[in-house]
Write a protein that holds these residues in place. Structure first.
Motif, PDB file in Angstrom:
ATOM      1  N   ASP A  21      -3.861 -19.665  12.083  1.00 32.57           N
ATOM      2  CA  ASP A  21      -4.617 -20.914  12.030  1.00 32.57           C
ATOM      3  C   ASP A  21      -6.069 -20.568  11.701  1.00 32.57           C
ATOM      4  O   ASP A  21      -6.828 -20.114  12.569  1.00 32.57           O
ATOM      5  N   PRO A  22      -6.473 -20.746  10.432  1.00 32.08           N
ATOM      6  CA  PRO A  22      -7.830 -20.355  10.038  1.00 32.08           C
ATOM      7  C   PRO A  22      -8.920 -21.197  10.686  1.00 32.08           C
ATOM      8  O   PRO A  22     -10.061 -20.741  10.784  1.00 32.08           O
ATOM      9  N   SER A  23      -8.602 -22.389  11.166  1.00 28.69           N
ATOM     10  CA  SER A  23      -9.634 -23.231  11.772  1.00 28.69           C
ATOM     11  C   SER A  23     -10.184 -22.631  13.063  1.00 28.69           C
ATOM     12  O   SER A  23     -11.318 -22.902  13.448  1.00 28.69           O
ATOM     13  N   ILE A  24      -9.378 -21.790  13.722  1.00 25.41           N
ATOM     14  CA  ILE A  24      -9.834 -21.114  14.932  1.00 25.41           C
ATOM     15  C   ILE A  24      -9.729 -19.591  14.795  1.00 25.41           C
ATOM     16  O   ILE A  24      -9.851 -18.867  15.787  1.00 25.41           O
ATOM     17  N   GLN A  25      -9.486 -19.109  13.567  1.00 25.80           N
ATOM     18  CA  GLN A  25      -9.373 -17.680  13.281  1.00 25.80           C
ATOM     19  C   GLN A  25      -8.431 -16.995  14.265  1.00 25.80           C
ATOM     20  O   GLN A  25      -8.792 -16.038  14.946  1.00 25.80           O
ATOM     21  N   CYS A  26      -7.208 -17.504  14.334  1.00 26.11           N
ATOM     22  CA  CYS A  26      -6.297 -17.090  15.391  1.00 26.11           C
ATOM     23  C   CYS A  26      -4.855 -17.017  14.896  1.00 26.11           C
ATOM     24  O   CYS A  26      -4.418 -17.867  14.123  1.00 26.11           O
ATOM     25  N   ILE A  27      -4.133 -16.009  15.372  1.00 29.38           N
ATOM     26  CA  ILE A  27      -2.684 -15.979  15.187  1.00 29.38           C
ATOM     27  C   ILE A  27      -2.069 -16.626  16.412  1.00 29.38           C
ATOM     28  O   ILE A  27      -2.359 -16.234  17.555  1.00 29.38           O
ATOM     29  N   VAL A  28      -1.240 -17.635  16.179  1.00 25.25           N
ATOM     30  CA  VAL A  28      -0.590 -18.388  17.242  1.00 25.25           C
ATOM     31  C   VAL A  28       0.874 -17.978  17.303  1.00 25.25           C
ATOM     32  O   VAL A  28       1.552 -17.934  16.279  1.00 25.25           O
ATOM     33  N   LYS A  29       1.337 -17.677  18.520  1.00 27.02           N
ATOM     34  CA  LYS A  29       2.754 -17.403  18.757  1.00 27.02           C
ATOM     35  C   LYS A  29       3.302 -18.561  19.573  1.00 27.02           C
ATOM     36  O   LYS A  29       2.936 -18.726  20.730  1.00 27.02           O
ATOM     37  N   GLU A  30       4.162 -19.359  18.972  1.00 29.46           N
ATOM     38  CA  GLU A  30       4.827 -20.450  19.690  1.00 29.46           C
ATOM     39  C   GLU A  30       6.206 -19.947  20.101  1.00 29.46           C
ATOM     40  O   GLU A  30       7.120 -19.870  19.281  1.00 29.46           O
TER      41      GLU A  30
END
Length: 149
Positions: free
Chosen positions: A19-28
């Motif tokens: 998610d580039p809006s928060i510069q984060c890799i998200v693991k769902e």
């Protein structure tokens, strides 16, 4: 930078995206994997961290959405493996924050709290926190975006 999320991996256990809006890799997380499958997924995550950092030329953080997990995932053996093998790679790759979204299961949250507390002393430069919902977690991560190179 494009603000569209980029799916990095998806299977029966987890969807992972940047998610580039928060510069984060998200693991769902979708469900608990076996311990061996968990380790493979986390090793894949480390690989995706490196590739994403290179592609976007930024440092990134991590968000683990644990709402669908149960308590038995974070055993002492898994916590030890994460501390001994994985967290060093996070720090080496400039991961500074890791947010967790709490599970609906109390036993899982207790395991997450134990994991954060046990890991916190072993890590330098990686801050981990547990949140009640994904919006709070994303706000915390976005509050101090990491450096662009």
């Amino acid at each position: 930078m494009n603000s569209t999320v980029e799916v990095l991996h998806e299977d029966d256990f987890m969807k992972m995206y940047f998610d580039p809006s928060i510069q984060c890799i998200v693991k769902e997380w979708k469900q608990n994997p076996s311990e061996d499958k968990f380790k493979l997924l986390i090793l894949n995550l480390v690989h995706k961290i490196i590739l994403t950092r290179r592609k976007y030329e930024i440092d990134i953080n991590l968000l683990a959405d644990c709402r669908k997990l149960t308590g038995e995932l974070f055993s002492e053996q898994v916590i030890d493996w994460l501390n001994e093998k994985i967290h060093k790679m996070y720090v080496a790759n400039n991961i500074r924050k890791k947010a967790f979204v709490a599970s609906s299961e109390i036993a899982c949250n207790r395991s997450l709290i134990d994991y954060i507390e046990q890991s916190g002393g072993a890590l330098t430069g990686l801050e981990m926190r547990l949140f009640d919902n994904i919006e709070q977690a994303k706000a915390w991560l976005a509050s101090s975006k990491v450096n662009t190179r």
